[in-house]
Scaffold this motif. Structure first.
Motif, PDB file in Angstrom:
ATOM      1  N   MET A   1       0.939   4.663  -1.503  1.00  0.00           N
ATOM      2  CA  MET A   1      -0.580   5.304  -1.900  1.00  0.00           C
ATOM      3  C   MET A   1      -1.049   5.211  -3.317  1.00  0.00           C
ATOM      4  SD  MET A   1      -0.331   8.674   0.744  1.00  0.00           S
ATOM      5  CE  MET A   1       1.147   9.444   0.009  1.00  0.00           C
ATOM      6  N   MET A   2      -0.056   5.327  -4.139  1.00  0.00           N
ATOM      7  CA  MET A   2      -0.453   5.295  -5.672  1.00  0.00           C
ATOM      8  C   MET A   2      -0.497   3.784  -5.875  1.00  0.00           C
ATOM      9  SD  MET A   2      -0.058   8.274  -7.211  1.00  0.00           S
ATOM     10  CE  MET A   2       0.116   7.972  -8.808  1.00  0.00           C
TER      11      MET A   2
ATOM     12  N   THR B   1      -5.277   9.790   2.332  1.00  0.00           N
ATOM     13  CA  THR B   1      -5.607  11.354   2.219  1.00  0.00           C
ATOM     14  C   THR B   1      -4.870  12.194   3.310  1.00  0.00           C
ATOM     15  OG1 THR B   1      -7.839  10.724   1.714  1.00  0.00           O
ATOM     16  CG2 THR B   1      -7.678  13.049   2.642  1.00  0.00           C
ATOM     17  N   ASN B   2      -4.761  11.663   4.555  1.00  0.00           N
ATOM     18  CA  ASN B   2      -3.853  12.113   5.638  1.00  0.00           C
ATOM     19  C   ASN B   2      -2.423  12.425   5.186  1.00  0.00           C
ATOM     20  OD1 ASN B   2      -6.220  12.179   7.181  1.00  0.00           O
ATOM     21  ND2 ASN B   2      -5.770  10.788   8.590  1.00  0.00           N
ATOM     22  N   ASN B   3      -2.031  11.427   4.564  1.00  0.00           N
ATOM     23  CA  ASN B   3      -0.521  11.462   4.123  1.00  0.00           C
ATOM     24  C   ASN B   3      -0.196  11.999   2.752  1.00  0.00           C
ATOM     25  OD1 ASN B   3       1.260   9.988   6.522  1.00  0.00           O
ATOM     26  ND2 ASN B   3      -0.495   8.804   6.387  1.00  0.00           N
ATOM     27  N   SER B   4      -1.238  12.511   2.001  1.00  0.00           N
ATOM     28  CA  SER B   4      -1.190  12.833   0.741  1.00  0.00           C
ATOM     29  C   SER B   4       0.119  13.904   0.256  1.00  0.00           C
ATOM     30  CB  SER B   4      -2.495  13.590   0.142  1.00  0.00           C
ATOM     31  OG  SER B   4      -2.763  14.530   0.708  1.00  0.00           O
ATOM     32  N   GLU B   5       0.276  14.693   1.327  1.00  0.00           N
ATOM     33  CA  GLU B   5       1.243  15.616   1.074  1.00  0.00           C
ATOM     34  C   GLU B   5       2.883  14.684   0.947  1.00  0.00           C
ATOM     35  OE1 GLU B   5       1.799  19.138   0.533  1.00  0.00           O
ATOM     36  OE2 GLU B   5      -0.449  19.151   0.393  1.00  0.00           O
ATOM     37  N   ARG B   6       2.813  13.700   1.446  1.00  0.00           N
ATOM     38  CA  ARG B   6       4.142  12.646   1.594  1.00  0.00           C
ATOM     39  C   ARG B   6       4.494  12.385   0.164  1.00  0.00           C
ATOM     40  NH1 ARG B   6       7.982  11.900   4.689  1.00  0.00           N
ATOM     41  NH2 ARG B   6       7.977   9.653   4.861  1.00  0.00           N
ATOM     42  N   ILE B   7       3.500  12.495  -0.837  1.00  0.00           N
ATOM     43  CA  ILE B   7       4.050  11.967  -2.120  1.00  0.00           C
ATOM     44  C   ILE B   7       4.721  12.879  -2.824  1.00  0.00           C
ATOM     45  CG2 ILE B   7       1.984  13.407  -3.420  1.00  0.00           C
ATOM     46  CD1 ILE B   7       2.614   9.762  -3.872  1.00  0.00           C
ATOM     47  N   LYS B   8       5.285  14.141  -2.165  1.00  0.00           N
ATOM     48  CA  LYS B   8       6.096  14.984  -2.715  1.00  0.00           C
ATOM     49  C   LYS B   8       7.437  14.428  -2.825  1.00  0.00           C
ATOM     50  CE  LYS B   8       3.289  19.145  -2.152  1.00  0.00           C
ATOM     51  NZ  LYS B   8       3.062  20.285  -1.232  1.00  0.00           N
ATOM     52  N   ILE B   9       7.938  13.519  -1.911  1.00  0.00           N
ATOM     53  CA  ILE B   9       9.289  12.903  -1.655  1.00  0.00           C
ATOM     54  C   ILE B   9       9.439  11.934  -2.734  1.00  0.00           C
ATOM     55  CG2 ILE B   9       9.253  13.629   0.779  1.00  0.00           C
ATOM     56  CD1 ILE B   9       9.422  10.517   1.189  1.00  0.00           C
ATOM     57  N   ILE B  10       8.544  11.602  -3.507  1.00  0.00           N
ATOM     58  CA  ILE B  10       8.546  10.350  -4.636  1.00  0.00           C
ATOM     59  C   ILE B  10       8.988  11.097  -5.861  1.00  0.00           C
ATOM     60  CG2 ILE B  10       7.462   8.429  -5.722  1.00  0.00           C
ATOM     61  CD1 ILE B  10       7.879   8.004  -2.875  1.00  0.00           C
ATOM     62  N   SER B  11       9.689  10.344  -6.379  1.00  0.00           N
ATOM     63  CA  SER B  11      10.270  10.809  -8.012  1.00  0.00           C
ATOM     64  C   SER B  11       9.037  10.786  -8.820  1.00  0.00           C
ATOM     65  CB  SER B  11      11.309   9.992  -8.569  1.00  0.00           C
ATOM     66  OG  SER B  11      10.706   8.861  -8.760  1.00  0.00           O
ATOM     67  N   ASN B  12       9.052  11.780  -9.651  1.00  0.00           N
ATOM     68  CA  ASN B  12       7.872  11.912 -10.798  1.00  0.00           C
ATOM     69  C   ASN B  12       8.091  10.554 -11.737  1.00  0.00           C
ATOM     70  OD1 ASN B  12       6.758  14.278 -10.129  1.00  0.00           O
ATOM     71  ND2 ASN B  12       8.450  15.505 -10.975  1.00  0.00           N
ATOM     72  N   GLU B  13       9.228  10.074 -11.922  1.00  0.00           N
ATOM     73  CA  GLU B  13       9.341   8.826 -12.868  1.00  0.00           C
ATOM     74  C   GLU B  13       8.264   7.537 -12.272  1.00  0.00           C
ATOM     75  OE1 GLU B  13      13.055  11.013 -13.799  1.00  0.00           O
ATOM     76  OE2 GLU B  13      11.755  10.763 -11.836  1.00  0.00           O
ATOM     77  N   ARG B  14       8.350   7.376 -10.831  1.00  0.00           N
ATOM     78  CA  ARG B  14       7.602   6.575 -10.026  1.00  0.00           C
ATOM     79  C   ARG B  14       6.183   6.591  -9.949  1.00  0.00           C
ATOM     80  NH1 ARG B  14      10.093   2.362  -7.483  1.00  0.00           N
ATOM     81  NH2 ARG B  14      12.372   2.618  -7.626  1.00  0.00           N
ATOM     82  N   ILE B  15       5.919   7.941  -9.989  1.00  0.00           N
ATOM     83  CA  ILE B  15       4.603   8.344  -9.932  1.00  0.00           C
ATOM     84  C   ILE B  15       3.842   8.129 -11.309  1.00  0.00           C
ATOM     85  CG2 ILE B  15       2.983  10.461  -9.989  1.00  0.00           C
ATOM     86  CD1 ILE B  15       4.797  11.460  -7.428  1.00  0.00           C
ATOM     87  N   VAL B  16       4.678   8.632 -12.226  1.00  0.00           N
ATOM     88  CA  VAL B  16       4.073   8.491 -13.731  1.00  0.00           C
ATOM     89  C   VAL B  16       3.868   6.933 -14.220  1.00  0.00           C
ATOM     90  CG1 VAL B  16       4.683   8.787 -16.189  1.00  0.00           C
ATOM     91  CG2 VAL B  16       4.709  10.678 -14.733  1.00  0.00           C
TER      92      VAL B  16
ATOM     93  N   ASN C   1      13.339   6.644   7.546  1.00  0.00           N
ATOM     94  CA  ASN C   1      13.566   8.080   7.900  1.00  0.00           C
ATOM     95  C   ASN C   1      12.493   9.033   7.297  1.00  0.00           C
ATOM     96  OD1 ASN C   1      15.908   7.820   9.467  1.00  0.00           O
ATOM     97  ND2 ASN C   1      17.209   7.865   7.706  1.00  0.00           N
ATOM     98  N   GLU C   2      11.998   9.958   7.910  1.00  0.00           N
ATOM     99  CA  GLU C   2      10.874  10.904   7.475  1.00  0.00           C
ATOM    100  C   GLU C   2      11.184  11.350   5.939  1.00  0.00           C
ATOM    101  OE1 GLU C   2       8.566  14.493   8.916  1.00  0.00           O
ATOM    102  OE2 GLU C   2       9.217  13.009  10.317  1.00  0.00           O
ATOM    103  N   ASP C   3      12.353  11.758   5.756  1.00  0.00           N
ATOM    104  CA  ASP C   3      12.448  12.168   4.564  1.00  0.00           C
ATOM    105  C   ASP C   3      13.146  11.474   3.092  1.00  0.00           C
ATOM    106  OD1 ASP C   3      14.952  11.917   5.361  1.00  0.00           O
ATOM    107  OD2 ASP C   3      16.026  13.499   5.051  1.00  0.00           O
ATOM    108  N   SER C   4      12.601  10.322   3.545  1.00  0.00           N
ATOM    109  CA  SER C   4      13.127   9.215   2.451  1.00  0.00           C
ATOM    110  C   SER C   4      12.394   8.119   2.397  1.00  0.00           C
ATOM    111  CB  SER C   4      14.681   8.783   2.506  1.00  0.00           C
ATOM    112  OG  SER C   4      14.957   7.694   1.562  1.00  0.00           O
ATOM    113  N   ARG C   5      12.352   7.339   1.071  1.00  0.00           N
ATOM    114  CA  ARG C   5      11.124   6.136   0.950  1.00  0.00           C
ATOM    115  C   ARG C   5      12.437   5.014   1.051  1.00  0.00           C
ATOM    116  NH1 ARG C   5      10.762   3.845  -4.128  1.00  0.00           N
ATOM    117  NH2 ARG C   5       9.427   2.651  -3.566  1.00  0.00           N
TER     118      ARG C   5
END
Length: 474
Positions: free
Chosen positions: A173-174, A196-211, A102-106
């Motif tokens: 992406m990360m 680059t085109n999907n960069s805004e999608r990173i906002k649905i990822i938790s900060n813990e996973r990004i870090v 679904n679009e709003d979840s990974r």
């Protein structure tokens, strides 16, 4: 490249996996990082991912019964996976599956699938490589997306159309950037554009996973590869706007300042050559973040960044809090390094006095060597003469630190005279005079007026107390 890789499967666990797969009648493969790292000769992986065309949980339980000491199986029912530890290996089992999102979840919607369905859901072709653990094809490579070619060409590429892969699970992406950094690979152009085109999608990822991915980029041999890619693909302004705010060079009346963003990336690469301490690498990454908000132009002196270290240290707390990073001694260490990042530079430029070095050791404590490592990494001038001069100056500062510390024992300073003794000597109750006397003793030691010894400190205490109008019991 040869298509049979049974040499990679010499660990005894693989023959047990083969026998158990045969007993259970379950088609079984090893997939992902283990296979990739074998092909790259990167040493033996400790994590092994097993795909069962059928129930991964059933296979895991059967394997555990066939292993010596019958290890415990941890089952994750929601994900249809199971995990066990054997010797120094961590083995994860999953049933082959298809995924849709679904679009709003990974978090995917999962159905049973074939091996190829499972390979399609993998992030990159180099992670979709599988080796058969089945009796009649043991060690055969299954590579439907030419991952072997991508390994040879040092290319990060997705099995499916990249926009689908990254939009479905934006953490990929990360991961693409992290693998490019760790392996010194290039990201395929279509894939880079899709990030680059999907960069805004990173906002649905938790900060813990990004870090977690940021840590891995920072821990690599040359972190600037990943940091530059994060910037290029517009992910960095979303994740760490404090860093991208440093980018650019302004010129007023012919006076320019350096690009502090690219300077920072050089500093991080420099420090990566000398330390594996991830928090010191974080300090290198954040050491100049206070420069964007403090940047000013003055007609007489040009560009200034007054107080950027203090402002930057405050920003460290906000950044750690926003990214859900630890707000403990690790954060305080990074803050301290950022706050003190210019101190040794000033010492290296001037004549190094014992007093200034004592104060540096006192303020930095056990982190003084880390601070010097950070400041040495901060030398990014391309002028060979200047670089040599700075490095020699820092050598002298390090030498002076050793001499002063050996003589004066200032690190983790404890006053030779306690507050209790001051109270007893002057018959005082808790009062501001005690703090004044203690501070005066500390300052006298740091200034070199008295040695860091009990007798000298006691004598000074008596003189200071009398000057404050106190009467001493001697």
């Amino acid at each position: 490249m040869q298509q049979n890789h049974s040499k990679a499967l010499q660990h005894p666990v693989f023959s047990i996996l083969k026998e158990t797969a045969k007993e259970c009648g379950i088609e079984t493969y090893v997939i992902g990082g283990f296979v990739r790292d074998h092909m790259l000769n990167r040493g033996k992986a400790k994590d092994i991912d097993i795909v069962a065309v059928g129930s991964g949980i059933k296979l895991a339980k059967a394997v555990a019964l066939n292993l010596p000491n019958k290890p415990e199986v941890t089952v994750f029912k929601n994900y249809g996976t199971a995990m066990l530890r054997f010797q120094d290996l961590e083995i994860e089992f999953v049933g082959a599956r298809k995924e849709s999102y679904n679009e709003d979840s990974r978090n995917p919607i999962v159905e049973n699938g074939t091996l190829e369905d499972d390979q399609k859901r993998r992030d990159f072709t180099i992670n979709a490589l599988a080796l058969s653990l089945n009796e009649n094809s043991f060690g055969d490579l299954v590579d439907p997306f030419n991952g072997i070619d991508d390994l040879e060409n040092k290319l990060i590429k997705t099995p499916l159309e990249p926009s689908i892969t990254y939009s479905d699970d934006p953490l990929r992406m990360m991961r693409a950037i992290r693998f490019a950094t760790q392996l010194s690979f290039n990201i395929e152009l279509n894939s880079l554009q899709a990030i680059t085109n999907n960069s805004e999608r990173i906002k649905i990822i938790s900060n813990e996973r990004i870090v977690d991915e940021l840590h891995k980029i920072l821990a690599s041999k040359k972190p600037s590869i990943g940091l530059a890619l994060l910037n290029k693909t517009n992910l960095l302004p979303i994740i760490m706007p404090e860093l991208t705010a440093l980018q650019g060079i302004e010129e007023i009346e012919g006076q320019r300042h350096k690009d502090n963003f690219w300077h920072t990336l050089e500093v991080v690469d420099n420090i990566a050559l000398t330390t594996d301490n991830i928090w010191l690498r974080w300090a290198a990454l954040l050491h100049d973040i206070g420069k964007a908000p403090t940047k000013k132009f003055h007609k007489k002196i040009g560009w200034t960044f007054h107080g950027h270290e203090f402002v930057g240290s405050k920003m460290v707390y906000k950044l750690f809090k926003r990214l859900r990073m630890p707000l403990n001694d690790k954060m305080k260490f990074v803050q301290k390094m950022v706050l003190m990042s210019s101190r040794p530079i000033v010492l290296a430029e001037d004549f190094v006095t014992d007093s200034a070095v004592r104060r540096l050791i006192f303020d930095a404590g056990d982190s003084v060597n880390d601070l010097m490592t950070l400041c040495e990494a901060d030398i990014t001038t391309k002028n060979a003469k200047k670089q040599k001069k700075y490095k020699n100056n820092f050598k002298l500062v390090r030498q002076k630190i050793e001499e002063v510390e050996a003589r004066d024992h200032v690190r983790n300073f404890q006053p030779p005279v306690s507050g209790e003794e001051i109270m007893k000597t002057f018959n005082l109750k808790p009062s501001k005079e005690i703090g004044i006397i203690k501070e005066a003793i500390k300052e006298a030691i740091l200034d070199g007026k008295i040695p860091n010894e009990y007798e000298a400190a006691r004598k000074f205490m008596l003189e200071k107390g009398i000057s404050l109008g106190l009467s001493a019991k001697i």
